[in-house]
Write an enzyme that holds these catalytic residues in place. Sequence first.
Site, PDB file in Angstrom:
ATOM      1  N   HIS A 122       0.874  -1.173   0.000  1.00  0.00           N
ATOM      2  CA  HIS A 122       0.000   0.000   0.000  1.00  0.00           C
ATOM      3  C   HIS A 122       0.912   1.224   0.000  1.00  0.00           C
ATOM      4  O   HIS A 122       2.014   1.181   0.554  1.00  0.00           O
ATOM      5  CB  HIS A 122      -0.845  -0.045   1.283  1.00  0.00           C
ATOM      6  CG  HIS A 122      -1.938   0.964   1.372  1.00  0.00           C
ATOM      7  ND1 HIS A 122      -1.697   2.289   1.633  1.00  0.00           N
ATOM      8  CD2 HIS A 122      -3.289   0.842   1.249  1.00  0.00           C
ATOM      9  CE1 HIS A 122      -2.849   2.945   1.674  1.00  0.00           C
ATOM     10  NE2 HIS A 122      -3.837   2.093   1.435  1.00  0.00           N
ATOM     11  N   ASP A 199       2.895  -4.619   8.076  1.00  0.00           N
ATOM     12  CA  ASP A 199       1.634  -3.906   7.866  1.00  0.00           C
ATOM     13  C   ASP A 199       0.517  -4.955   7.978  1.00  0.00           C
ATOM     14  O   ASP A 199       0.334  -5.779   7.086  1.00  0.00           O
ATOM     15  CB  ASP A 199       1.651  -3.252   6.478  1.00  0.00           C
ATOM     16  CG  ASP A 199       0.316  -2.624   6.103  1.00  0.00           C
ATOM     17  OD1 ASP A 199      -0.669  -2.810   6.853  1.00  0.00           O
ATOM     18  OD2 ASP A 199       0.240  -1.974   5.048  1.00  0.00           O
ATOM     19  N   GLN A 202      -4.593  -5.617   6.602  1.00  0.00           N
ATOM     20  CA  GLN A 202      -5.510  -6.563   5.964  1.00  0.00           C
ATOM     21  C   GLN A 202      -5.421  -7.965   6.557  1.00  0.00           C
ATOM     22  O   GLN A 202      -6.085  -8.880   6.066  1.00  0.00           O
ATOM     23  CB  GLN A 202      -5.231  -6.640   4.449  1.00  0.00           C
ATOM     24  CG  GLN A 202      -5.373  -5.323   3.712  1.00  0.00           C
ATOM     25  CD  GLN A 202      -6.804  -4.795   3.681  1.00  0.00           C
ATOM     26  OE1 GLN A 202      -7.761  -5.536   3.951  1.00  0.00           O
ATOM     27  NE2 GLN A 202      -6.963  -3.521   3.347  1.00  0.00           N
ATOM     28  N   LYS A 225     -11.082  -1.218  10.017  1.00  0.00           N
ATOM     29  CA  LYS A 225     -11.196  -2.373   9.119  1.00  0.00           C
ATOM     30  C   LYS A 225     -11.589  -3.634   9.883  1.00  0.00           C
ATOM     31  O   LYS A 225     -11.727  -4.700   9.312  1.00  0.00           O
ATOM     32  CB  LYS A 225      -9.872  -2.611   8.389  1.00  0.00           C
ATOM     33  CG  LYS A 225      -9.499  -1.505   7.403  1.00  0.00           C
ATOM     34  CD  LYS A 225      -8.260  -1.886   6.631  1.00  0.00           C
ATOM     35  CE  LYS A 225      -7.574  -0.707   5.984  1.00  0.00           C
ATOM     36  NZ  LYS A 225      -8.282  -0.146   4.843  1.00  0.00           N
ATOM     37  N   CYS A 371      -4.697   2.461  -3.692  1.00  0.00           N
ATOM     38  CA  CYS A 371      -3.459   2.967  -3.074  1.00  0.00           C
ATOM     39  C   CYS A 371      -2.301   1.995  -3.271  1.00  0.00           C
ATOM     40  O   CYS A 371      -1.470   1.826  -2.381  1.00  0.00           O
ATOM     41  CB  CYS A 371      -3.650   3.256  -1.587  1.00  0.00           C
ATOM     42  SG  CYS A 371      -4.784   4.590  -1.270  1.00  0.00           S
TER      43      CYS A 371
END
Lengths: 412, 92
Positions: A122, A199, A202, A225, A371
């Site tokens: 991202h 990261d 997700q 999220k 993104c």
Amino acid sequence: MFDPYKIREDFPILKRKINNHPLIYFDNAATSQKPKQVIEAVKEFYEKHNANVHRAVHTLSMEATELYEEAHEEIAKFIGAESMEEIVFVRGTTEAINLVAYSWGLHNLKRGDEVLTSLMEHHSNIVPWEILSKIKGFKVKYADVNPDGTLSQESLEENLTSKVKLVCITHVSNVTGVVNDVKTIAKLAHENGALVFVDGAQSVPHMPVDVHELNCDFLAFSGHKMLGPTGIGILYGRRELLEKMEPFHGGGEMIREVSFNPEKQRCTISWNDLPWKFEAGTPNICGAVGLMAAVKYLRALGMENVKAHECALTDHAMKRLEECPKITVYGPKDVRSKCGIIPFNVEGFNSHDVALLLDSYGIMIRSGFHCAQPLHQKFKIPSSARASFYIYNTREEIDRFIEALKEIEQAL
Amino acid sequence: MTAGATLEKYIARIEEACGEEKDVIVHFKYEKKDEAISRILKRAKVERTVAGIIFDLTYKGFSIRLYNTGKAIFKKMKEKNQAQEVLAELLL
């Protein structure tokens, strides 16, 4: 038992109709919907407990402080952190990455060093490092991606030289849903003397994530999220690293003492304990309370069950998409190597057309670069449509999505 | 009516979409969408229509896809301002 139909009853927004169709929400990689338990927690906080946290003696402040600290503890348990001292509340994953870039990178990276990331990141895991590299003179390197969207292990290992001081890698791609083997990457990075930043935007909402099992040094993720409110996110950092790091923002709350020396005409400042050293100013207290409710909700469902449900949905969607000859799906076809995110294009339409057409069926998906422009360049596509699933989605919704796509295919 | 007032009257939101195409997405005000669509259809050339739901239009060399749900995509624009200029003409 995991029952998406029962779960749906907790989400008031799913009762809405859009363009005269029942809402199908497939934009979960962008943000999730909120259950009534989270909405009620936020409402109750403002109705009964609202006050600023820490350094006050009145009852409401004590209640707000207890809730705020309990939220840190809940998050620590959720990801297997040692203690709440390793949990810093930030605005979201982006701010967490910037915190590490400026609090750690600014003081530890220099000319000749390298930061290794990948082409599937991202933008938020690219831009802070590129900005900082211009200030400090270190090099940002990118591990390549295979044609099927998986990370090239070969490229990663080739680029993992002794100059690399930090490996910044996404756990799950926000475009393809590819799950990276972070545990192996962390092992390789540590053997090479580099730290590992993951990261988890997700991954944490969709699967069991344990920071000790991954053996990462930093992990970032966003509350919105994973059923929580917007504007609240988490940076996990290993305690010894956080202790050595300088603060990101200066202000109230993050200091222990600010004493003025009249002779020197300067203030001497000492930092607060962890995690408050990194939480300058009045924090997003209500966001933390809402996120705690979200985490409790997910824990009650069981993250293994969440993962299994999304895998089953993805498998069903991938199989049914094969019935659509004008649709190209990007990323791996094997659902075992991915999460519930499916990027695709429809021949003859651009991705925004597809998103707008699906909107007329009440189906919400995202279109564009998501993104992640470098990955789209790698795939040689101008943009993509993206469907992404969560706990409240059903096979029937996927079937309606496929039928809508078939009608769109025939529209040309 | 000035161009600004025309846009204010009919348009709820204009956004530049991400992606290499540089498309601009226009959302018409719900209560004004039918009037906006009717005005645009009078001025632009209808190249193709799909079941009265989607209209592929051209206007002064620009390609526009108009949806009866009250949205439109202005294709391959240089920037949002260019779409606004075209919209102001189409909605007058």
